[in-house]
Design a protein around this motif. Structure first.
Motif, PDB file in Angstrom:
ATOM      1  N   LEU A   1      11.557 -54.856  51.585  1.00  0.00           N
ATOM      2  CA  LEU A   1      11.484 -56.680  50.816  1.00  0.00           C
ATOM      3  C   LEU A   1      12.998 -57.708  50.478  1.00  0.00           C
ATOM      4  O   LEU A   1      12.700 -59.235  49.764  1.00  0.00           O
ATOM      5  N   GLY A   2      13.846 -57.284  51.465  1.00  0.00           N
ATOM      6  CA  GLY A   2      15.042 -58.495  51.277  1.00  0.00           C
ATOM      7  C   GLY A   2      15.608 -58.599  50.721  1.00  0.00           C
ATOM      8  O   GLY A   2      16.182 -59.544  49.579  1.00  0.00           O
ATOM      9  N   SER A   3      15.817 -57.237  48.977  1.00  0.00           N
ATOM     10  CA  SER A   3      16.093 -56.816  48.459  1.00  0.00           C
ATOM     11  C   SER A   3      17.691 -57.062  48.434  1.00  0.00           C
ATOM     12  O   SER A   3      18.594 -57.698  49.071  1.00  0.00           O
ATOM     13  N   ARG A   4      18.178 -57.876  46.870  1.00  0.00           N
ATOM     14  CA  ARG A   4      20.240 -58.375  47.288  1.00  0.00           C
ATOM     15  C   ARG A   4      20.722 -56.985  46.771  1.00  0.00           C
ATOM     16  O   ARG A   4      21.849 -56.916  46.793  1.00  0.00           O
ATOM     17  N   GLY A   5      20.249 -56.583  46.777  1.00  0.00           N
ATOM     18  CA  GLY A   5      20.651 -55.232  45.883  1.00  0.00           C
ATOM     19  C   GLY A   5      19.880 -54.190  45.886  1.00  0.00           C
ATOM     20  O   GLY A   5      18.824 -54.372  45.124  1.00  0.00           O
ATOM     21  N   ILE A   6      20.848 -52.909  45.698  1.00  0.00           N
ATOM     22  CA  ILE A   6      19.431 -51.487  44.719  1.00  0.00           C
ATOM     23  C   ILE A   6      20.589 -50.698  43.465  1.00  0.00           C
ATOM     24  O   ILE A   6      21.746 -51.010  43.448  1.00  0.00           O
ATOM     25  N   ALA A   7      19.852 -50.914  42.360  1.00  0.00           N
ATOM     26  CA  ALA A   7      21.137 -50.200  41.315  1.00  0.00           C
ATOM     27  C   ALA A   7      20.009 -49.091  40.925  1.00  0.00           C
ATOM     28  O   ALA A   7      18.513 -48.496  40.938  1.00  0.00           O
ATOM     29  N   ILE A   8      20.555 -48.031  41.057  1.00  0.00           N
ATOM     30  CA  ILE A   8      20.298 -46.373  41.007  1.00  0.00           C
ATOM     31  C   ILE A   8      20.999 -46.041  40.208  1.00  0.00           C
ATOM     32  O   ILE A   8      22.115 -45.548  39.545  1.00  0.00           O
ATOM     33  N   GLY A   9      20.331 -44.989  39.095  1.00  0.00           N
ATOM     34  CA  GLY A   9      20.876 -43.857  38.134  1.00  0.00           C
ATOM     35  C   GLY A   9      21.497 -42.738  39.014  1.00  0.00           C
ATOM     36  O   GLY A   9      20.695 -42.424  39.476  1.00  0.00           O
ATOM     37  N   SER A  10      22.573 -42.155  38.720  1.00  0.00           N
ATOM     38  CA  SER A  10      23.086 -41.120  38.626  1.00  0.00           C
ATOM     39  C   SER A  10      22.794 -40.362  38.064  1.00  0.00           C
ATOM     40  O   SER A  10      23.054 -40.081  36.380  1.00  0.00           O
ATOM     41  N   HIS A  11      22.588 -38.681  38.158  1.00  0.00           N
ATOM     42  CA  HIS A  11      22.058 -37.882  37.331  1.00  0.00           C
ATOM     43  C   HIS A  11      23.048 -37.012  37.044  1.00  0.00           C
ATOM     44  O   HIS A  11      23.477 -35.814  36.207  1.00  0.00           O
TER      45      HIS A  11
ATOM     46  N   TRP B   1      16.983 -57.954  42.869  1.00  0.00           N
ATOM     47  CA  TRP B   1      17.180 -56.548  42.453  1.00  0.00           C
ATOM     48  C   TRP B   1      16.301 -55.243  42.838  1.00  0.00           C
ATOM     49  O   TRP B   1      15.145 -55.592  42.049  1.00  0.00           O
ATOM     50  N   LEU B   2      16.375 -54.171  43.723  1.00  0.00           N
ATOM     51  CA  LEU B   2      15.426 -53.443  43.461  1.00  0.00           C
ATOM     52  C   LEU B   2      16.154 -51.992  42.967  1.00  0.00           C
ATOM     53  O   LEU B   2      17.272 -51.606  42.984  1.00  0.00           O
ATOM     54  N   VAL B   3      14.716 -51.873  41.683  1.00  0.00           N
ATOM     55  CA  VAL B   3      16.107 -50.577  40.802  1.00  0.00           C
ATOM     56  C   VAL B   3      14.621 -49.242  40.724  1.00  0.00           C
ATOM     57  O   VAL B   3      13.991 -49.439  40.710  1.00  0.00           O
TER      58      VAL B   3
ATOM     59  N   VAL C   1      12.501 -58.746  38.702  1.00  0.00           N
ATOM     60  CA  VAL C   1      12.781 -57.163  39.583  1.00  0.00           C
ATOM     61  C   VAL C   1      11.622 -56.432  40.698  1.00  0.00           C
ATOM     62  O   VAL C   1      10.557 -56.861  39.934  1.00  0.00           O
ATOM     63  N   ASP C   2      12.368 -55.500  41.381  1.00  0.00           N
ATOM     64  CA  ASP C   2      11.348 -54.793  41.653  1.00  0.00           C
ATOM     65  C   ASP C   2      11.847 -53.503  41.810  1.00  0.00           C
ATOM     66  O   ASP C   2      12.765 -53.070  41.468  1.00  0.00           O
ATOM     67  N   LEU C   3      10.313 -52.434  41.048  1.00  0.00           N
ATOM     68  CA  LEU C   3      10.561 -51.197  40.549  1.00  0.00           C
ATOM     69  C   LEU C   3      10.154 -50.095  41.487  1.00  0.00           C
ATOM     70  O   LEU C   3       9.407 -50.798  42.253  1.00  0.00           O
ATOM     71  N   VAL C   4      10.905 -49.535  42.221  1.00  0.00           N
ATOM     72  CA  VAL C   4      10.588 -48.459  43.024  1.00  0.00           C
ATOM     73  C   VAL C   4      10.111 -46.428  42.495  1.00  0.00           C
ATOM     74  O   VAL C   4      11.625 -46.197  41.955  1.00  0.00           O
ATOM     75  N   HIS C   5       9.759 -46.831  42.618  1.00  0.00           N
ATOM     76  CA  HIS C   5       9.235 -44.517  42.261  1.00  0.00           C
ATOM     77  C   HIS C   5       8.845 -44.402  43.722  1.00  0.00           C
ATOM     78  O   HIS C   5       7.858 -44.302  44.213  1.00  0.00           O
ATOM     79  N   VAL C   6      10.124 -42.781  43.499  1.00  0.00           N
ATOM     80  CA  VAL C   6       9.469 -42.195  45.341  1.00  0.00           C
ATOM     81  C   VAL C   6       8.864 -41.515  44.845  1.00  0.00           C
ATOM     82  O   VAL C   6      10.066 -40.141  43.793  1.00  0.00           O
ATOM     83  N   HIS C   7       8.157 -40.867  45.029  1.00  0.00           N
ATOM     84  CA  HIS C   7       7.324 -39.537  44.881  1.00  0.00           C
ATOM     85  C   HIS C   7       7.081 -38.106  46.433  1.00  0.00           C
ATOM     86  O   HIS C   7       7.399 -38.515  46.825  1.00  0.00           O
ATOM     87  N   PRO C   8       8.011 -37.025  46.179  1.00  0.00           N
ATOM     88  CA  PRO C   8       7.944 -35.610  47.093  1.00  0.00           C
ATOM     89  C   PRO C   8       6.920 -35.446  47.023  1.00  0.00           C
ATOM     90  O   PRO C   8       5.807 -36.119  46.929  1.00  0.00           O
TER      91      PRO C   8
END
Length: 170
Positions: free
Chosen positions: A131-141, A42-44, A71-78
């Motif tokens: 990464l060939g991730s099985r899915g993406i988990a993301i929070g909603s604001h 999972w990519l989080v 798990v793979d964690l990702v942070h994207v910065h502007p």
């Protein structure tokens, strides 16, 4: 991989630069190149918010029973200018992911952290594909429909751009 003290930032295992020589990506615990595209993890997406921490917790619950859960964690910065990217990109990403890293450590789940610069939804989807991730988990604001229309929603864009299942956690 385990986290270190909050003030210490280890050197990234991998970095990438754009055509201007600007740092645009850093990864800790990154898999060797021969494993790229075959992760099945999972990519989080993490940004330091409560929503992203809830998404990390949900992903941890989903995979906790797996042998060698990872798990793979990702942070994207502007976008940052070259000097700011060099000085700040890795540090900001490392700190934004601190709570999610600690949560994974506590759950006994191995993690890799990927910090990227750019448009969040596009970078998240691109990394999941790489990464060939099985899915993406993301929070909603929790934006209203009107707010999403005017402000945009990273989660909404990820759902529409992604080619893997997307778990949105409120």
């Amino acid at each position: 991989m385990t986290s270190t003290t909050p003030t210490a930032i280890p050197a990234p295992d991998r970095t990438a630069r754009d055509e201007l020589g600007r740092l645009v990506a850093a990864s800790w615990g990154a898999a060797p190149a021969e494993h790229a595209g075959r992760s099945g993890r999972w990519l989080v997406a993490v940004d330091g918010s409560e929503g992203s921490l809830r998404a990390a917790a949900m992903a941890a619950r989903l995979i906790a029973s797996e042998v060698r859960a990872e798990v793979d964690l990702v942070h994207v910065h502007p976008w940052l200018v070259k000097e700011a990217a060099e000085a700040e990109l890795a540090r900001r990403g490392w700190h934004a992911a601190a709570a999610a890293r600690a949560l994974m450590d506590e759950a006994g789940i191995a993690w890799r952290l990927h910090v990227r610069m750019g448009e969040a939804a596009e970078e998240i989807v691109a990394l999941a594909q790489e990464l060939g991730s099985r899915g993406i988990a993301i929070g909603s604001h929790g934006l209203t429909a009107t707010e999403s229309l005017f402000l945009g929603s990273v989660a909404y864009k990820v759902v529409h751009l992604g080619k893997v299942p997307v778990l949105i956690v409120r």
